[in-house]
Every structure is written in structure tokens, then in C-alpha cells.
Design an enzyme around this catalytic site. Structure first.
Site, PDB file in Angstrom:
ATOM      1  N   SER A   1      19.254 -62.880  18.142  1.00 12.58           N
ATOM      2  CA  SER A   1      19.916 -64.183  18.235  1.00 12.58           C
ATOM      3  C   SER A   1      20.139 -64.830  16.869  1.00 12.58           C
ATOM      4  O   SER A   1      20.806 -65.862  16.768  1.00 12.58           O
ATOM      5  CB  SER A   1      19.103 -65.134  19.118  1.00 12.58           C
ATOM      6  OG  SER A   1      17.822 -65.350  18.560  1.00 12.58           O
TER       7      SER A   1
ATOM      8  N   HIS B   1      12.679 -67.530  11.964  1.00 14.46           N
ATOM      9  CA  HIS B   1      11.509 -68.178  12.562  1.00 14.46           C
ATOM     10  C   HIS B   1      10.568 -68.715  11.492  1.00 14.46           C
ATOM     11  O   HIS B   1      10.389 -68.110  10.435  1.00 14.46           O
ATOM     12  CB  HIS B   1      10.770 -67.203  13.483  1.00 14.46           C
ATOM     13  CG  HIS B   1      11.487 -66.966  14.779  1.00 14.46           C
ATOM     14  ND1 HIS B   1      11.473 -67.889  15.800  1.00 14.46           N
ATOM     15  CD2 HIS B   1      12.249 -65.932  15.205  1.00 14.46           C
ATOM     16  CE1 HIS B   1      12.186 -67.422  16.810  1.00 14.46           C
ATOM     17  NE2 HIS B   1      12.674 -66.235  16.473  1.00 14.46           N
TER      18      HIS B   1
ATOM     19  N   THR C   1      17.778 -55.200  16.383  1.00 10.24           N
ATOM     20  CA  THR C   1      18.290 -55.972  15.247  1.00 10.24           C
ATOM     21  C   THR C   1      19.719 -56.447  15.493  1.00 10.24           C
ATOM     22  O   THR C   1      20.063 -57.604  15.238  1.00 10.24           O
ATOM     23  CB  THR C   1      18.245 -55.130  13.957  1.00 10.24           C
ATOM     24  OG1 THR C   1      16.935 -54.592  13.790  1.00 10.24           O
ATOM     25  CG2 THR C   1      18.603 -55.977  12.749  1.00 10.24           C
TER      26      THR C   1
END
Length: 398
Positions: free
Chosen positions: A48, A52, A44
């Protein structure tokens, strides 16, 4: 104290599961354990930060259903709790005619998963979204966004505590002992009695599962993803998010450009075998963990099947020039000097004995435990929905 539920792992999935359990039954005596001194320390905390959309996942799979549902819950949670996010959208770029059919399949899959507003882009339309990108066609995905998942996790933890849940950090699970209906979790700081264990241990989820699960058929293989950051004077080249068309046979999305919620632009990641489960650098080596990966029959079959892909990823890890060349497929203006070494993350990728890199979320149950044995990307986006799925399995036991 005797607990109803002990959750092992204070990453975003463990915290979301705890939050859902306390929301559904405030009377549950619930404890979260984590070996680190802070929450969201591994997958976590090295994420990045992409929200999504659900574009990539097989329709009807746990990834597809939990991503779409989790996406909606995440945005609602962030609105309620004033957590900043940005639905900036992304483009998926076909850089050659050979990739166009794969790109069209991806577009169809996104529509099957219920995404609205997807737009097929011609070559000239790509430049309207990303003026410096190189490609023959693309897809615009308006749902994709950016966020700080560590901040989200901290808010989950705050809510869990407000609801009476306990979180104990710096407490490593050494064993789980089962005697009748009583389960004892032995840690480096003592022991805890519980009715049910929920394993959200990420990179060590298979090891924790083996305490209660006979003949586990999967092993976590750690893959390190290394990033560069764009020099500040080149960040203007990237407006939002730019992705390649991924290899449908490999559960990684390829090197891409990501604008970050706190500023800056990341480029990457590659995907190389990590030499330890928490191997964030090339120097992080555990001979025991590396040998476990290399000797796992499933990994040997994966290596045999994908050795060319694996060699390319490893080469990019050691060659900045090769990494730059991969990025130049998407953006020719990028030069080697534009890249500054960035961070790295390690993906906990479950691999079965037959050589399958498990592409879906994997939850295994037995009488004493619910084991989340594969929850890589998009688990952060999906966290509240995974929390629903796991909490429903738990509540059936009570």
C-alpha cells in the site's frame, strides 16, 4: 560459477540484503534468483506504500528495532537517490469509548519505541487533521508517510548490479542439494553452486526453508487484503492517512484510508484466507495449497480462536455493503457508490504449530542457509535494517 552467496527472492528484503552485503564486502560473489520475470512482483509490488513509523510494535522486538532503524535509513536513501516520498502523518482514531484505553496503550508503546511528536487528540482536534472523520479521540503520528516501494526496489537492484551482483529472473528454485560444504541450488534453468543460501522467498519462504531446515515448525498462511479506491469526487474527504485502533490480538491493522504517492485514495484492506499463496482474486484457487493451510494444526487453532473475526473479514470480502459499513465507522459520509474495486495483496503470515500467528520478524539459521521466514509489514519500511541484520549473520560465516 561458484558463488559465495545466493539470495532466493528479489523482493524488497532480498534486494536490500544483497545491497548491504555488497556494501560491506564488495568481493562477495553474489547472485539473486527469482521465479518471476520482474523484481518486487508479489508482496512488495502489491504494497500500500505506507512508510511505517514503528508505533505498533512490541518494544525491543525485531519489528520495533528494525522499523525505527529502517525508517531512518530509508529516508536517507531516498534523499540520496532522489526518490519521492511524503511524510504526511496519520491519525489513529478511536471510534468508541471502549477503544480509548487500547489507543492510550498504543500511544505509550509509540513513546517507548522512541517516537517523538506523537500527540493525543480530543474529539474536536481530530477534525483539525481530518475534517470528515468520526471518532471520540485519536493519536497524530507525524512520522508516517507514503512512497512507491517498487521504485525503491528498482533502485536497490540498480545499486546491486553496479556493485557487481547478479540478478537472474524467471528462474524458479526446485531443490537445494547439500553435500559437505558445497550447496547446489537446482532451478528450472540449471544449477548454481554456493557456499551459503539466503532465503527471502516471501510467500514460499517456508517451502524454500524446508530444503535445508529440518523439522520446520512454521508454515506460511497466505492472507489476501482487498482494497477499494475512492471515487475521484470523494477523494477530498481524506487528507492523508486514517487508521482505526487495531485489535491487539490480531496482526492486522483493520480497514483504513491511505492517500497514495501517485494520487488517489485507497480504502482497506480486509484480511481473508487466500485460496492459494498467490491468490490475488477469489478465483485464484490451488487445492493443494489451500489444503496445506487448512490442515496445518496451527491454522486450525487460529481459526477456532478467531472464527468470529475471520467470518467478519470473509463477509466483507463478498459484501461491498459490509465493507462500506466498516469504513463508515471512520468516515460516515462514505457511501457504497463511492467505492471502486481496487487492487489486492497477499500477506505471507507465518503460523506456528501451536496456533501462534508469528507477530515478529522470524529469521532461522542452519549450517547452509539463513532463512527469513516471516517478514510481513513493516518489512518494506524496515528493508535496509533487515538487510543489515541478515548481512551481519551472513558475514559471520565468512
Amino acid at each position: 560459477m561458484k558463488y559465495d552467496i545466493v539470495i532466493i527472492g528479489a523482493g524488497i528484503v532480498g534486494l536490500a540484503t544483497a545491497l548491504k552485503l555488497k556494501n560491506k564486502n564488495p568481493n562477495f560473489k553474489l547472485l539473486i534468483l527469482d521465479k518471476e520475470e520482474d523484481i518486487a512482483h508479489h508482496q512488495t509490488g502489491h504494497n500500500s506504500g505506507v512508510i511505517h513509523s514503528g508505533l505498533y510494535y512490541k518494544p525491543g522486538s525485531l519489528k520495533a528495532t528494525n522499523c525505527i532503524n529502517g525508517y531512518n535509513q530509508l529516508l536517507e536513501f531516498c534523499e540520496t537517490e532522489n526518490i519521492p516520498y511524503d511524510l504526511c502523518g496519520k491519525i489513529v482514531v478511536a471510534t468508541s469509548e471502549e477503544e480509548v484505553s487500547l489507543m492510550n496503550n498504543l500511544y505509550d508503546r509509540g513513546q517507548q519505541n522512541g517516537l517523538t511528536g506523537l500527540k493525543l487528540l480530543k474529539k474536536e482536534e481530530l477534525r483539525e487533521h481530518e475534517p470528515h472523520v468520526n471518532g471520540v479521540a485519536g493519536i497524530f503520528v507525524p512520522q508516517t508517510g507514503i512512497i512507491d516501494y517498487k521504485q525503491v526496489s528498482e533502485k536497490y537492484a540498480e545499486k546491486v548490479k553496479e556493485l557487481g551482483g547478479e540478478i537472474r529472473l524467471g528462474e524458479k528454485v526446485d531443490d537445494i542439494l547439500v553435500k559437505g560444504h558445497e550447496t547446489t541450488i537446482v532451478t528450472n534453468k540449471g544449477s548454481h553452486s554456493t557456499t551459503l543460501v539466503v532465503n527471502c522467498a516471501g510467500l514460499y519462504s517456508d517451502k524454500v526453508a524446508e530444503f535445508t531446515q529440518q523439522k520446520l515448525n512454521v508454515r506460511i498462511i497466505p492472507f489476501r487484503g482487498e482494497y477499494y479506491e475512492l471515487n475521484p469526487n470523494k477523494q477530498h474527504l481524506v487528507k492523508n492517512l486514517i487508521y482505526p485502533v487495531p485489535d491487539p490480538n490480531f496482526p492486522f491493522l483493520g480497514v483504513h484510508f491511505t492517500r497514495m504517492i501517485k494520487g488517489g485514495v485507497e480504502a482497506g484492506p480486509n484480511a481473508v484466507l487466500a485460496f492459494s499463496r498467490e491468490g490475488y482474486t477469489k478465483k485464484d484457487i490451488s487445492l493443494k495449497e489451500l489444503s496445506e493451510s487448512l490442515l496445518w494444526p496451527g491454522f486450525q487453532k487460529v481459526a477456532k480462536k478467531y472464527w468470529k473475526t475471520g467470518f467478519g473479514e470473509m463477509y466483507r470480502s463478498f459484501s461491498k455493503a459490509a465493507f462500506t459499513k466498516a469504513l463508515q465507522k471512520l468516515m460516515p459520509e462514505i457511501e457504497e457508490d463511492d467505492l471502486i474495486p481496487g487492487g489486492a495483496g497477499v500477506r505471507a503470515q507465518a503460523c506456528d504449530k501451536d496456533g501462534g500467528l508469528i507477530d515478529d520478524f522470524l529469521i532461522l539459521e542452519n549450517e547452509h542457509a539463513v532463512n527469513v521466514c516471516n517478514a510481513p509489514s513493516p518489512a518494506a519500511t524496515s528493508s535496509l535494517s533487515i538487510g543489515d541484520t541478515v548481512s551481519d549473520l551472513v558475514i559471520k560465516r565468512f
